[in-house]
Every structure is written in structure tokens, then in C-alpha cells.
Design a protein around this motif. Structure first.
Motif, PDB file in Angstrom:
ATOM      1  N   ASP A 118       0.823  -1.208   0.000  1.00  0.00           N
ATOM      2  CA  ASP A 118       0.000   0.000   0.000  1.00  0.00           C
ATOM      3  C   ASP A 118       0.859   1.261   0.000  1.00  0.00           C
ATOM      4  O   ASP A 118       0.454   2.289  -0.533  1.00  0.00           O
ATOM      5  CB  ASP A 118      -0.905   0.010   1.235  1.00  0.00           C
ATOM      6  CG  ASP A 118      -1.821  -1.199   1.288  1.00  0.00           C
ATOM      7  OD1 ASP A 118      -2.617  -1.363   0.355  1.00  0.00           O
ATOM      8  OD2 ASP A 118      -1.716  -1.988   2.246  1.00  0.00           O
ATOM      9  N   ALA A 119       2.013   1.176   0.633  1.00  0.00           N
ATOM     10  CA  ALA A 119       2.945   2.303   0.698  1.00  0.00           C
ATOM     11  C   ALA A 119       4.359   1.766   0.597  1.00  0.00           C
ATOM     12  O   ALA A 119       4.662   0.695   1.127  1.00  0.00           O
ATOM     13  CB  ALA A 119       2.781   3.086   1.998  1.00  0.00           C
TER      14      ALA A 119
ATOM     15  N   ASP B 259      -2.094   2.995  -9.627  1.00  0.00           N
ATOM     16  CA  ASP B 259      -2.841   4.186  -9.258  1.00  0.00           C
ATOM     17  C   ASP B 259      -3.170   4.242  -7.775  1.00  0.00           C
ATOM     18  O   ASP B 259      -3.827   5.190  -7.318  1.00  0.00           O
ATOM     19  CB  ASP B 259      -4.141   4.263 -10.062  1.00  0.00           C
ATOM     20  CG  ASP B 259      -3.887   4.448 -11.551  1.00  0.00           C
ATOM     21  OD1 ASP B 259      -2.908   5.140 -11.903  1.00  0.00           O
ATOM     22  OD2 ASP B 259      -4.648   3.885 -12.360  1.00  0.00           O
ATOM     23  N   ASP B 260      -2.755   3.235  -7.009  1.00  0.00           N
ATOM     24  CA  ASP B 260      -3.114   3.185  -5.599  1.00  0.00           C
ATOM     25  C   ASP B 260      -1.895   3.021  -4.691  1.00  0.00           C
ATOM     26  O   ASP B 260      -2.025   2.653  -3.524  1.00  0.00           O
ATOM     27  CB  ASP B 260      -4.100   2.042  -5.333  1.00  0.00           C
ATOM     28  CG  ASP B 260      -3.565   0.684  -5.790  1.00  0.00           C
ATOM     29  OD1 ASP B 260      -2.520   0.655  -6.490  1.00  0.00           O
ATOM     30  OD2 ASP B 260      -4.192  -0.341  -5.459  1.00  0.00           O
TER      31      ASP B 260
ATOM     32  N   VAL C 206       1.284   4.709  -2.730  1.00  0.00           N
ATOM     33  CA  VAL C 206       1.842   5.960  -2.215  1.00  0.00           C
ATOM     34  C   VAL C 206       3.322   5.746  -1.941  1.00  0.00           C
ATOM     35  O   VAL C 206       3.713   4.744  -1.338  1.00  0.00           O
ATOM     36  CB  VAL C 206       1.121   6.398  -0.926  1.00  0.00           C
ATOM     37  CG1 VAL C 206       1.686   7.742  -0.439  1.00  0.00           C
ATOM     38  CG2 VAL C 206      -0.380   6.524  -1.164  1.00  0.00           C
TER      39      VAL C 206
ATOM     40  N   PHE D 100       2.228  10.280 -10.092  1.00  0.00           N
ATOM     41  CA  PHE D 100       2.028  10.027  -8.666  1.00  0.00           C
ATOM     42  C   PHE D 100       1.511  11.262  -7.926  1.00  0.00           C
ATOM     43  O   PHE D 100       1.530  11.285  -6.692  1.00  0.00           O
ATOM     44  CB  PHE D 100       3.333   9.559  -8.029  1.00  0.00           C
ATOM     45  CG  PHE D 100       3.640   8.103  -8.239  1.00  0.00           C
ATOM     46  CD1 PHE D 100       3.213   7.155  -7.330  1.00  0.00           C
ATOM     47  CD2 PHE D 100       4.345   7.690  -9.359  1.00  0.00           C
ATOM     48  CE1 PHE D 100       3.490   5.813  -7.516  1.00  0.00           C
ATOM     49  CE2 PHE D 100       4.632   6.351  -9.559  1.00  0.00           C
ATOM     50  CZ  PHE D 100       4.198   5.400  -8.641  1.00  0.00           C
TER      51      PHE D 100
ATOM     52  N   ARG E  13       0.223  11.428  -4.357  1.00  0.00           N
ATOM     53  CA  ARG E  13       0.597  10.154  -3.736  1.00  0.00           C
ATOM     54  C   ARG E  13       2.094  10.090  -3.463  1.00  0.00           C
ATOM     55  O   ARG E  13       2.692   9.034  -3.472  1.00  0.00           O
ATOM     56  CB  ARG E  13       0.151   8.974  -4.608  1.00  0.00           C
ATOM     57  CG  ARG E  13      -1.354   8.857  -4.738  1.00  0.00           C
ATOM     58  CD  ARG E  13      -1.783   7.661  -5.565  1.00  0.00           C
ATOM     59  NE  ARG E  13      -1.460   7.832  -6.973  1.00  0.00           N
ATOM     60  CZ  ARG E  13      -0.653   7.050  -7.662  1.00  0.00           C
ATOM     61  NH1 ARG E  13      -0.018   6.040  -7.068  1.00  0.00           N
ATOM     62  NH2 ARG E  13      -0.428   7.266  -8.941  1.00  0.00           N
TER      63      ARG E  13
ATOM     64  N   ILE F 131       0.298   5.794   6.382  1.00  0.00           N
ATOM     65  CA  ILE F 131      -0.342   5.818   5.070  1.00  0.00           C
ATOM     66  C   ILE F 131      -0.904   4.453   4.715  1.00  0.00           C
ATOM     67  O   ILE F 131      -2.027   4.325   4.192  1.00  0.00           O
ATOM     68  CB  ILE F 131       0.652   6.300   3.995  1.00  0.00           C
ATOM     69  CG1 ILE F 131       0.934   7.788   4.169  1.00  0.00           C
ATOM     70  CG2 ILE F 131       0.127   6.021   2.587  1.00  0.00           C
ATOM     71  CD1 ILE F 131       2.087   8.306   3.331  1.00  0.00           C
TER      72      ILE F 131
ATOM     73  N   PRO G 106      -2.071  11.284   2.995  1.00  0.00           N
ATOM     74  CA  PRO G 106      -0.654  11.654   3.105  1.00  0.00           C
ATOM     75  C   PRO G 106      -0.367  12.866   3.990  1.00  0.00           C
ATOM     76  O   PRO G 106       0.584  12.837   4.786  1.00  0.00           O
ATOM     77  CB  PRO G 106      -0.242  11.898   1.652  1.00  0.00           C
ATOM     78  CG  PRO G 106      -1.110  10.954   0.881  1.00  0.00           C
ATOM     79  CD  PRO G 106      -2.435  10.979   1.588  1.00  0.00           C
TER      80      PRO G 106
END
Length: 294
Positions: free
Chosen positions: A109-110, A136-137, A139, A160, A163, A246, A252
Motif C-alpha cells: 500500500d505504501a 494508481d493506488d 503511495v 504520482f 501520492r 499511510i 498523506p
């Protein structure tokens, strides 16, 4: 910029809560963090980053580092998976994405990139390849030597936008912005804002006090957690804390504010027991769970 910064204090913390996970939560739904970095010279940097991510509540951690350090790192942080990456010149991480790292990037996810990398060109090329993953998801938290590499990656940064979180100190901001450190110190809020707009990022500009800016004009300020935080590895801890928050679903800007607050407040707490100078960066993450909402 002319408007005043909002202080990150108890009122801001109360008004900007982080997600609280309830029963039925799994380690995957609590958030997945990938940390990329390290080198033969700095093999333990990702331990600091990774433990910070776990201590703020991330459920799953993977650490990608040079093969000579991967096993040791996995033993130091047995709660995490360790990914061995090829080693390049001078013991630096090879700036190529192999299948294992690509898979890890597709599942997190991050991602944090930069801690422990000692070569600017290596960091820039590795960052370019990470940013070529058209998710697109995802970070990205860009830290340390990787920050300067973003300077020539404007088109990649555009994908980005919204993100990205950058965590420079004044020296790293000088590389990114082309300004000298004295000019940055003279007006850190304006410099942070300019970089936030330019790269579509939340910018955490670290100093004796810290300024956080986002592209929409938000400006936060934290007065500082004491001089004891000016120690090796402290920034690696902060980057991991922000990434962990995050990964849990914190936006963010809020994650950056909470990360800076947790980092600073932990410094103050450790200073009361260890003394204001001489405590270690690895002592900070232990305080995070005590400061987070239950």
C-alpha cells in the motif's frame, strides 16, 4: 506564501484522527509497507524504517536490500519479510527491479525508498524504476538520497501527484530545489510549498522545527522534539512512521503530520528517561504505540 502555518499540537491531533482498526482486521487490511534501501556500509537503516512502520500499526512489512545484508536484516526484524536485491558497485543496492521486488511493489500500500542508500545516481535510477510501476493506488515516501533523484523525474512524479511524500532535511532540499541551505533556512515554508506544488507532493522539510506543505496550500508546523533527534537514523524512523500510517489508510498530509508529531513527542519522552542527548534512533519507535489512539 503569507498565511501562517497551523501548529501540530494536541488540538490538531484531535481534529485529524488516524484510522482505528476494529475486530476482524487482518495483517493485510491493517496495511502493507515495502521499504527499499540499505547498502553494505549502512545495512541496518531499513531496520529503523521497518520497525517504525510496524510500531505505528502497519500489519505487514517487506524490506528489500542488498544480498549481503538481507539475512541479517531478516533476523533483526523477524516480523518482516526480507528481499535480497543484487549488489552493485561499492556495496550499493543494484538499481534494477528483479521479479521479487516487482512483486512486492505490486502488493504493498505504501513504499519507502532511500534509507541507507549512499550513491545519488543509484538512488535516482532506482527511484525512476520504482516510479515506472504504473499503479494508481501506491503511495511513495521518498527519503534521504532518493529525494535529489526526483529533480529529473518531473514526468514520473506527475503520475504520482497526490501520492508522494518527501522527507528532506535542508541539505537534501538544496539538491532537489537548487537553492543553497541558507536560502532554505531563511524561508522554509515557502521552499516547502514550492516543492510541494512542483512535484505534487506532501513535503516534510525537517530542521530544528519542521514545516509540512502540500500542493493545495496547506501548511503545518511542528516546533521540534529536542536536539536529541539530531542523530543518525532519526530520519529513517520518521520515513517509516509516515509510510506505516499511510498504509493504514491515513491521507498523506495527515500521515505526515502524525508522523512528525509521533517522532517529536517520542524524542521528548525518551529524553526524560535517557537524557536530552545520546539516546538512539532505534529507541523512538517503542514509544509510538503509547502515543497512538487505541
Amino acid at each position: 506564501m503569507t498565511h501562517e502555518a497551523t501548529p501540530i499540537d494536541s488540538a490538531w491531533i484531535a481534529a485529524n484522527p488516524v484510522p482505528v482498526h476494529s475486530s476482524g482486521t487482518t495483517k493485510n487490511s491493517r496495511g502493507r509497507v515495502l521499504a527499499i534501501g540499505g547498502s553494505r556500509m549502512v545495512p541496518g537503516a531499513l531496520r529503523l524504517t521497518g520497525e517504525a512502520a510496524l510500531r505505528v500499526g502497519a500489519g505487514k512489512l517487506q524490506m528489500a536490500t542488498v544480498g549481503s545484508a538481507a539475512v541479517m536484516l531478516g533476523l533483526l526484524v523477524p516480523e518482516a519479510a526480507s528481499i535480497a536485491v543484487d549488489e552493485g558497485t561499492g556495496g550499493e543496492i543494484a538499481p534494477t527491479l528483479g521479479p521479487a521486488l516487482e512483486k512486492a511493489l505490486s502488493e504493498c500500500d505504501a513504499a519507502v525508498i532511500g534509507p541507507g542508500i549512499g550513491d545519488a545516481d543509484v538512488a535516482a535510477e532506482l527511484l525512476r524504476q520504482v516510479m515506472s510501476q504504473q499503479r494508481d493506488d501506491l503511495v511513495l515516501v521518498i527519503d534521504a538520497m532518493a529525494i535529489g533523484g526526483l529533480r529529473d523525474l518531473r514526468s514520473e512524479a506527475a503520475h504520482f501527484s497526490g501520492r508522494l511524500v518527501l522527507t528532506p532535511h535542508y541539505g537534501e532540499m538544496a539538491v532537489l530545489s537548487g537553492r543553497d541551505e541558507d536560502a532554505i533556512a531563511a524561508n522554509p515554508a515557502a521552499v516547502a510549498h514550492d516543492a510541494a506544488v512542483k512535484f505534487g507532493a506532501v513535503v516534510v522539510l525537517k530542521g530544528s522545527s519542521t514545516v509540512i506543505a502540500d500542493p493545495e496550500g496547506a501548511l503545518l508546523h511542528y516546533a521540534g522534539g529536542g536536539t536529541g533527534l539530531a542523530t543518525g537514523g532519526s530520519g529513517d524512523v520518521l520515513a517509516g512512521a509516515i509510510a506505516g500510517l499511510i498504509s493504514r489508510g491515513t491521507p498523506p498530509l495527515v500521515a505526515a503530520g502524525w508522523g512528525v508529531w509521533l517522532h517529536g513527542q517520542s524524542g521528548r519522552r525518551v529524553a526524560t528517561t535517557s537524557g536530552p542527548i545520546g539516546f538512539l534512533a532505534r529507541e523512538l519507535p517503542d514509544e509510538f504505540p503509547r502515543l497512538l489512539p487505541q
